[in-house]
Design an enzyme around this catalytic site. Structure first.
Site, PDB file in Angstrom:
ATOM      1  N   PHE A  50      49.374  43.840  51.909  1.00 12.51           N
ATOM      2  CA  PHE A  50      50.539  42.956  51.811  1.00 12.51           C
ATOM      3  C   PHE A  50      50.229  41.977  50.693  1.00 12.51           C
ATOM      4  CE2 PHE A  50      52.588  38.933  52.245  1.00 12.51           C
ATOM      5  CZ  PHE A  50      53.824  39.159  52.834  1.00 12.51           C
ATOM      6  N   GLU A  51      51.094  41.902  49.710  1.00  5.73           N
ATOM      7  CA  GLU A  51      51.005  40.783  48.784  1.00  5.73           C
ATOM      8  C   GLU A  51      52.393  40.498  48.230  1.00  5.73           C
ATOM      9  OE1 GLU A  51      48.667  43.016  45.216  1.00  5.73           O
ATOM     10  OE2 GLU A  51      47.357  41.568  46.210  1.00  5.73           O
TER      11      GLU A  51
END
Ligand code: GDP
Ligand code: NAG
Ligand code: NAG
Ligand code: NAG
Ligand code: MG
Length: 392
Positions: free
Chosen positions: A287-288
């Site tokens: 996740f970014e």
């Protein structure tokens, strides 16, 4: 008389107790399917504090606002055709919790062309525009200076040390591409912001505001949800090689860097020792939400080239998560790194589960779904060194 009466009461009581115990056992079996048996609630767990939406310098932008406008962003997924079934639920959940309101374009990227089935099935899931992209070969395969014999020998050695995926060349390529190539893909050059989405991930909370515009309004560079220790065996020389670079370019280190977080040796000294001075703490990059201008900046370009020349993406198994994290921790102001505490998220085996009315299907405070994984959580270190404990 009295005795038999007592006996009857006793029997009835025993029966009730037995039924109750049986019921408890059965219902606890049900519950135990969902609730881990270890104490997931640790005192001081910052996720237990009730939250709503993040503080913002300007009002959060909502799709229902008059004159609402998207910003320059895309949802991004590097994915294989074979992972379609695992990707579909992730797309559906991102759409349900966020994107059905905002309609940011999706960009799917692959090292081989996407199949018609992949395109047809994913097109059903969103009203937003979709880009289907292939990676130019020269951005994917090993650079010319990588020696195949040395890769073979090193990956066998790493395998013996238990480093996951060490002999899968595609995994090394993926880590290198995610470190230094994704933002150079011709399609990605059109955008400034990205949100990385992986197959088999889950999203538990409704996000009623535009996360990209939140980043923009608050001058954030990078948003994460999970902070972990890495396997030190996979990055033995990442820190020494980084220190060589820093010696050449001391001017790149930000005065507000998160170096304390990167070099902490208090909590897991053996990790720091095996990684030669790096705590191994990193933002988990599956996740970014980030600003690609940071990756496109001269300091990061020079840093990536320095790492790439060294060969550690292949001779060790440097992940894009520690590479991104070390760069952010050294070259960026820690105030520009944002914990999206309000985004409920899972990538096996870890979670970010906020205590929020916007979430469903995720136990507040939960960090992992297995026993014995809490030592892998580095969030307390991040909060300590970034001095952000009070901000949420
Ligand atoms: N197109 C493509 N995508 C890949 C390849 N290897 C990994 N990925 C993607 O890269 C991301 C990370 O890979 P994953 O297998 O989830 O690694 P893990 O999360 O570290 O176990 C996922 O989105 C994968 O779909 C590859 O060889 N080709
Ligand atoms: C490296 O290993 C692969 C897979 O085992 C093999 O096909 C290849 O020939 C090896 N390369 C060299 C240069 O030995
Ligand atoms: C979006 O950002 C990219 C990269 O900064 C830039 O090249 C592009 O012109 C921007 N597009 C718009 C519509 O602002
Ligand atoms: C963001 O940066 C701009 C330009 O440096 C500045 O004017 C603005 O006040 C900053 N906003 C916040 C919330 O820090
Ligand atoms: Mg994954």
């Amino acid at each position: 008389m009295i005795r038999s009466h007592t006996l009857k009461i006793g029997l009835v009581a025993a029966t009730i107790t037995a039924v109750f115990i049986l019921y408890s056992v059965i219902s606890s079996i049900e519950v135990n399917k969902w609730i881990p048996t270890y104490p997931y609630y640790i005192s001081g767990n910052p996720l237990m504090k009730k939250i709503d939406e993040p503080r913002s310098a300007q009002p959060l932008h909502r799709s229902t606002d008059e004159n609402y406008e998207r910003t320059n962003a895309t949802l991004l997924s590097l994915v294989r055709n074979e992972e379609l079934e695992d990707l579909i639920p992730s797309i559906m959940e991102v759409e349900a919790t966020f994107n059905s309101r905002f309609n940011y374009p999706w960009t799917f990227i692959n090292d081989v062309p996407f199949t018609d089935e992949f395109k047809e099935r994913t097109r059903q899931l969103t009203r937003a525009q979709i880009n289907y992209e292939v990676i130019p070969t020269e951005q994917w395969v090993e650079p010319s200076w990588i020696d195949e014999n040395l890769f073979n020998a090193s990956s066998r050695a790493l395998e013996k040390e238990g480093v996951q995926y060490s002999s899968m060349i595609s995994y090394h390529r993926m880590c290198r591409w995610n470190s230094g190539m994704f933002y150079k893909h011709p399609r990605m050059l059109q955008y400034r912001w990205y949100w990385r989405v992986e197959p088999k991930t889950h999203y538990f909370c409704n996000i009623g505001y535009d996360v990209f515009r939140f980043m923009e309004d608050n001058n954030k560079t990078y948003g994460f949800v999970i902070n972990l220790y890495d396997s030190p065996e996979s990055i033995k020389t990442l820190w020494p090689v980084t220190m060589d670079f820093v010696a050449q370019h001391p001017e790149y280190v930000h005065p507000n860097s998160a170096i304390g977080w990167l070099t902490d040796a208090e909590k897991r000294p053996e990790h720091n020792a095996k990684a030669n001075g790096y705590s191994t703490c990193h933002f988990w990059s599956n996740f970014e939400i980030g600003d690609m201008n940071f990756w496109r900046s001269q300091p990061y370009e020079d840093y990536f080239n320095h790492l790439d020349r060294d060969g550690g993406f292949f001779y060790e198994r440097w992940g894009d998560a520690p590479v991104h994290s070390v760069a952010l921790g050294l070259f960026e102001d820690f105030n520009k790194i944002h914990w999206f505490k309000d985004i409920g998220y899972q990538h096996i085996p870890y979670f970010n589960c906020p205590n929020s009315d916007h979430c469903r299907g995720c136990i507040p405070g939960l960090h992992s779904d297995g026993t014995g994984l809490s030592p892998e959580n580095c969030m307390s270190n991040w909060l300590k060194y970034s001095q952000m404990e009070d901000l949420y």
